[in-house]
Motif scaffolding. Sequence first.
Motif, PDB file in Angstrom:
ATOM      1  N   VAL A   5       5.537 -28.466   3.399  1.00 30.19           N
ATOM      2  CA  VAL A   5       4.106 -28.696   3.222  1.00 30.19           C
ATOM      3  C   VAL A   5       3.967 -30.134   2.750  1.00 30.19           C
ATOM      4  CG1 VAL A   5       2.033 -28.135   1.900  1.00 30.19           C
ATOM      5  CG2 VAL A   5       3.543 -26.309   2.666  1.00 30.19           C
ATOM      6  N   ALA A   6       3.206 -30.921   3.490  1.00 28.46           N
ATOM      7  CA  ALA A   6       2.991 -32.331   3.160  1.00 28.46           C
ATOM      8  C   ALA A   6       1.533 -32.545   2.801  1.00 28.46           C
ATOM      9  CB  ALA A   6       3.358 -33.223   4.348  1.00 28.46           C
ATOM     10  N   LYS A   7       1.307 -33.317   1.738  1.00 29.90           N
ATOM     11  CA  LYS A   7      -0.064 -33.709   1.408  1.00 29.90           C
ATOM     12  C   LYS A   7      -0.312 -35.060   2.069  1.00 29.90           C
ATOM     13  CE  LYS A   7      -1.842 -33.621  -2.850  1.00 29.90           C
ATOM     14  NZ  LYS A   7      -2.230 -34.097  -4.205  1.00 29.90           N
ATOM     15  N   VAL A   8      -1.326 -35.117   2.922  1.00 28.60           N
ATOM     16  CA  VAL A   8      -1.724 -36.345   3.610  1.00 28.60           C
ATOM     17  C   VAL A   8      -3.072 -36.760   3.017  1.00 28.60           C
ATOM     18  CG1 VAL A   8      -2.289 -37.374   5.845  1.00 28.60           C
ATOM     19  CG2 VAL A   8      -0.517 -35.604   5.701  1.00 28.60           C
ATOM     20  N   VAL A   9      -3.147 -37.995   2.513  1.00 28.76           N
ATOM     21  CA  VAL A   9      -4.352 -38.441   1.814  1.00 28.76           C
ATOM     22  C   VAL A   9      -5.063 -39.549   2.590  1.00 28.76           C
ATOM     23  CG1 VAL A   9      -5.270 -39.407  -0.337  1.00 28.76           C
ATOM     24  CG2 VAL A   9      -3.311 -37.855  -0.408  1.00 28.76           C
ATOM     25  N   GLU A  25      -7.744 -34.894   0.723  1.00 25.99           N
ATOM     26  CA  GLU A  25      -6.347 -34.504   0.593  1.00 25.99           C
ATOM     27  C   GLU A  25      -6.109 -33.314   1.508  1.00 25.99           C
ATOM     28  OE1 GLU A  25      -5.750 -33.640  -3.538  1.00 25.99           O
ATOM     29  OE2 GLU A  25      -5.810 -35.754  -4.105  1.00 25.99           O
ATOM     30  N   GLN A  26      -5.265 -33.497   2.499  1.00 26.70           N
ATOM     31  CA  GLN A  26      -4.985 -32.437   3.465  1.00 26.70           C
ATOM     32  C   GLN A  26      -3.565 -31.937   3.284  1.00 26.70           C
ATOM     33  OE1 GLN A  26      -5.682 -34.042   7.365  1.00 26.70           O
ATOM     34  NE2 GLN A  26      -7.801 -34.568   6.916  1.00 26.70           N
ATOM     35  N   LEU A  27      -3.388 -30.633   3.335  1.00 25.66           N
ATOM     36  CA  LEU A  27      -2.054 -30.039   3.304  1.00 25.66           C
ATOM     37  C   LEU A  27      -1.672 -29.712   4.738  1.00 25.66           C
ATOM     38  CD1 LEU A  27      -2.307 -27.662   0.244  1.00 25.66           C
ATOM     39  CD2 LEU A  27      -1.504 -30.019   0.343  1.00 25.66           C
ATOM     40  N   ARG A  28      -0.549 -30.256   5.167  1.00 21.34           N
ATOM     41  CA  ARG A  28      -0.095 -30.070   6.549  1.00 21.34           C
ATOM     42  C   ARG A  28       1.243 -29.338   6.571  1.00 21.34           C
ATOM     43  NH1 ARG A  28      -2.820 -32.721  10.719  1.00 21.34           N
ATOM     44  NH2 ARG A  28      -4.721 -33.604   9.855  1.00 21.34           N
ATOM     45  N   LEU A  29       1.377 -28.384   7.483  1.00 24.31           N
ATOM     46  CA  LEU A  29       2.624 -27.670   7.690  1.00 24.31           C
ATOM     47  C   LEU A  29       3.460 -28.471   8.684  1.00 24.31           C
ATOM     48  CD1 LEU A  29       4.152 -25.083   6.978  1.00 24.31           C
ATOM     49  CD2 LEU A  29       3.058 -24.001   8.940  1.00 24.31           C
ATOM     50  N   ILE A  30       4.683 -28.797   8.278  1.00 25.93           N
ATOM     51  CA  ILE A  30       5.550 -29.650   9.086  1.00 25.93           C
ATOM     52  C   ILE A  30       6.884 -28.947   9.332  1.00 25.93           C
ATOM     53  CG2 ILE A  30       6.761 -31.890   9.178  1.00 25.93           C
ATOM     54  CD1 ILE A  30       3.750 -32.268   9.081  1.00 25.93           C
ATOM     55  N   ILE A  66      -4.014 -43.186   3.495  1.00 22.93           N
ATOM     56  CA  ILE A  66      -3.441 -43.792   2.300  1.00 22.93           C
ATOM     57  C   ILE A  66      -1.921 -43.618   2.300  1.00 22.93           C
ATOM     58  CG2 ILE A  66      -3.397 -43.776  -0.231  1.00 22.93           C
ATOM     59  CD1 ILE A  66      -6.027 -44.796   1.022  1.00 22.93           C
ATOM     60  N   ASN A  67      -1.459 -42.362   2.281  1.00 20.55           N
ATOM     61  CA  ASN A  67      -0.022 -42.116   2.275  1.00 20.55           C
ATOM     62  C   ASN A  67       0.252 -40.624   2.220  1.00 20.55           C
ATOM     63  OD1 ASN A  67       2.766 -42.683   2.211  1.00 20.55           O
ATOM     64  ND2 ASN A  67       2.397 -44.481   0.937  1.00 20.55           N
ATOM     65  N   VAL A  68       1.535 -40.284   2.135  1.00 14.25           N
ATOM     66  CA  VAL A  68       2.004 -38.909   1.960  1.00 14.25           C
ATOM     67  C   VAL A  68       2.649 -38.853   0.577  1.00 14.25           C
ATOM     68  CG1 VAL A  68       3.535 -37.091   2.838  1.00 14.25           C
ATOM     69  CG2 VAL A  68       2.403 -38.656   4.436  1.00 14.25           C
ATOM     70  N   PRO A  69       1.874 -38.500  -0.463  1.00 15.27           N
ATOM     71  CA  PRO A  69       2.413 -38.552  -1.815  1.00 15.27           C
ATOM     72  C   PRO A  69       3.205 -37.322  -2.252  1.00 15.27           C
ATOM     73  CG  PRO A  69       0.106 -38.006  -1.904  1.00 15.27           C
ATOM     74  CD  PRO A  69       0.440 -38.261  -0.460  1.00 15.27           C
ATOM     75  N   GLU A  70       3.104 -36.220  -1.498  1.00 17.73           N
ATOM     76  CA  GLU A  70       3.820 -35.006  -1.884  1.00 17.73           C
ATOM     77  C   GLU A  70       4.386 -34.321  -0.653  1.00 17.73           C
ATOM     78  OE1 GLU A  70       1.671 -32.428  -4.614  1.00 17.73           O
ATOM     79  OE2 GLU A  70       0.445 -34.149  -5.213  1.00 17.73           O
ATOM     80  N   LEU A  71       5.595 -33.783  -0.814  1.00 18.64           N
ATOM     81  CA  LEU A  71       6.270 -33.086   0.268  1.00 18.64           C
ATOM     82  C   LEU A  71       7.122 -31.982  -0.353  1.00 18.64           C
ATOM     83  CD1 LEU A  71       6.824 -33.155   3.360  1.00 18.64           C
ATOM     84  CD2 LEU A  71       8.776 -34.612   2.841  1.00 18.64           C
TER      85      LEU A  71
END
Length: 117
Positions: A5-9, A25-30, A66-71
């Motif tokens: 799960v990645a947070k895309v901001v 802030e979007q949570l994406r399944l990768i 902005i970035n991917v601050p959480e994975l």
Amino acid sequence: MQWFVAKVVYQVICGKGDHAAQFDEQLRLISAENKTEAWRKANSIGQQEQYAFKNQKQELVEWRFINVPELVNLVELKDGMELYSRVEEPQDANTYMALQQMKATQLQEQKFLDINI
């Protein structure tokens, strides 16, 4: 393959940006072989899905990546497992709770609409 799960901001900017700061802030399944590949895929999604459009006032509205601050690596998928948590500290607790209730009501109404179609 592993699941992450990645947070895309994104930063949302309307017109000249003379408004309260706004971020999506979007949570994406990768699906990826490892954490590095998962981050690269999430980063690519973030860059590809930036966009801009004109609103009703003909002001430019931009969604800037902005970035991917959480994975987070999902080691095991289980019914009801927690995927993400964030503590909110709103200015007005009553407004926050009312908004959550409104969203839940809309979701429930949509569920019933889907059944009747």
